[in-house]
Design a protein around this motif. Structure first.
Motif, short mmCIF file in Angstrom:
data_model
loop_
_atom_site.label_atom_id
_atom_site.label_comp_id
_atom_site.label_asym_id
_atom_site.label_seq_id
_atom_site.Cartn_x
_atom_site.Cartn_y
_atom_site.Cartn_z
N ASN A 144 0.87 -1.17 0.00
CA ASN A 144 0.00 0.00 0.00
C ASN A 144 0.90 1.22 0.00
N ALA A 145 0.33 2.40 0.15
CA ALA A 145 1.13 3.62 0.06
C ALA A 145 2.21 3.66 1.14
N GLU A 146 1.84 3.29 2.35
CA GLU A 146 2.80 3.32 3.46
C GLU A 146 3.94 2.36 3.21
N MET A 147 3.62 1.13 2.80
CA MET A 147 4.66 0.14 2.55
C MET A 147 5.52 0.52 1.35
N ALA A 148 4.88 1.13 0.35
CA ALA A 148 5.62 1.53 -0.84
C ALA A 148 6.69 2.56 -0.51
N LEU A 149 6.41 3.43 0.46
CA LEU A 149 7.39 4.43 0.86
C LEU A 149 8.52 3.79 1.69
N LYS A 150 8.16 2.88 2.59
CA LYS A 150 9.16 2.26 3.45
C LYS A 150 10.02 1.24 2.69
N ALA A 151 9.40 0.52 1.77
CA ALA A 151 10.10 -0.54 1.04
C ALA A 151 10.16 -0.21 -0.45
N TYR A 152 10.44 1.04 -0.75
CA TYR A 152 10.43 1.50 -2.13
C TYR A 152 11.40 0.72 -3.01
N HIS A 153 12.47 0.22 -2.38
CA HIS A 153 13.50 -0.45 -3.18
C HIS A 153 12.97 -1.71 -3.87
N TRP A 154 11.89 -2.31 -3.32
CA TRP A 154 11.31 -3.48 -3.97
C TRP A 154 10.82 -3.13 -5.38
N THR A 155 10.13 -2.03 -5.51
CA THR A 155 9.61 -1.65 -6.83
C THR A 155 10.67 -0.95 -7.68
N PHE A 156 11.55 -0.21 -7.04
CA PHE A 156 12.62 0.48 -7.77
C PHE A 156 13.57 -0.50 -8.43
N LEU A 157 14.09 -1.45 -7.67
CA LEU A 157 15.07 -2.39 -8.20
C LEU A 157 14.47 -3.36 -9.20
N ALA A 158 13.16 -3.57 -9.11
CA ALA A 158 12.48 -4.49 -10.02
C ALA A 158 12.13 -3.86 -11.37
N GLN A 159 12.37 -2.56 -11.52
CA GLN A 159 12.10 -1.91 -12.81
C GLN A 159 13.00 -2.51 -13.90
N PRO A 160 12.54 -2.48 -15.15
CA PRO A 160 13.35 -3.06 -16.23
C PRO A 160 14.73 -2.43 -16.33
N ALA A 161 15.70 -3.25 -16.68
CA ALA A 161 17.06 -2.75 -16.92
C ALA A 161 17.05 -1.83 -18.14
N PRO A 162 17.90 -0.80 -18.14
CA PRO A 162 18.91 -0.49 -17.14
C PRO A 162 18.54 0.70 -16.24
N LEU A 163 17.27 0.97 -16.03
CA LEU A 163 16.88 2.16 -15.28
C LEU A 163 17.49 2.19 -13.88
N PRO A 164 17.20 1.21 -13.00
CA PRO A 164 17.79 1.30 -11.67
C PRO A 164 19.30 1.19 -11.67
N GLU A 165 19.84 0.36 -12.58
CA GLU A 165 21.30 0.23 -12.66
C GLU A 165 21.95 1.59 -12.95
N ASN A 166 21.40 2.31 -13.92
CA ASN A 166 21.98 3.60 -14.29
C ASN A 166 21.88 4.61 -13.15
#
Length: 227
Positions: A144-166
């Motif tokens: 949810n919104a609260e979890m998304a802010l606390k654990a944002y890295h779950w969705t950030f790192l899962a984005q297609p390459a090479p966005l988070p890598e760059n």
């Protein structure tokens, strides 16, 4: 050779399941496998490993893609970095040391490898301790919104390459330190030893390891939920 990060431990490399795993060993007694989380390495166990080694034969690896272990090429399904493959690595690693069955303590990502290992290789696990996780599918379904802010890295790192890598590669150590600070009560790095911080930073200076760490989370967002 003697470990530079875990005093009293021996550091070596073992080729298992098609990957070279960096591993530290010490102690006597029943075998105990210790598995780290993100964004750590084997060095996360630095303060407790000597105590465990008094009563257990400790095996402390870097998971594939982490620390000084191999970063095998990924695939479209991200299976290469699935917890099932990581579990195979660990069972084969313990067998290479002559341990057909063993105890395991897993934290964070290492905990997910641990319970996958217990499900896939029940005869290999004598006892298991899981630290700080809920099942991956439950984590994703309860976002949810609260979890998304606390654990944002779950969705950030899962984005297609090479966005988070760059984005991480623009200032990798700063990203690592900000992430670690955000998870501490004091909002600083005081709880981390300089040796551990350097071990974590080393992998973030390597683009292949940055990519591998992202692949770990991409696998968690996709194939791991179907296994």
């Amino acid at each position: 050779m003697q470990s530079s990060t875990l005093p009293g431990f021996t550091h070596t490399y073992v080729k298992v399941n098609g990957v070279k795993i960096s591993v530290h060993t010490a102690g006597k007694g029943k075998p105990l496998l210790l598995l780290h989380g993100y964004p750590q390495t084997h060095a996360t166990w630095g303060k407790v490993a000597p105590e465990f080694a008094k009563n257990f034969k400790c095996v402390i690896p870097d998971l594939r893609g982490y620390g000084r272990s191999d970063t095998p090429p990924t695939d479209q399904e991200h299976y290469t970095y699935s917890k099932r493959e990581m579990a195979k690595d660990m069972v084969a690693l313990m067998e290479s040391f002559g341990h057909e069955s063993f105890n395991v303590i897993g934290h964070d990502r290492g905990a997910r490898v641990s319970y996958r290992m217990a499900l896939d290789h029940p005869k290999s696990i004598e006892r298991i301790a899981i630290i700080e996780v809920v099942p991956t599918i439950d984590m994703w379904e309860r976002f949810n919104a609260e979890m998304a802010l606390k654990a944002y890295h779950w969705t950030f790192l899962a984005q297609p390459a090479p966005l988070p890598e760059n984005m991480i590669s623009a200032d990798p150590v700063a990203y690592l330190e900000w992430t670690l600070k955000s998870w501490t009560k004091g909002g600083n790095l005081d709880v981390f030893s300089p040796v551990s911080l350097e071990s974590y930073s080393e992998q973030f200076r390597d683009p292949e390891h940055i990519h591998a760490l992202c692949e770990d989370y991409r696998a968690g967002a996709t194939i791991v939920q179907r296994q």
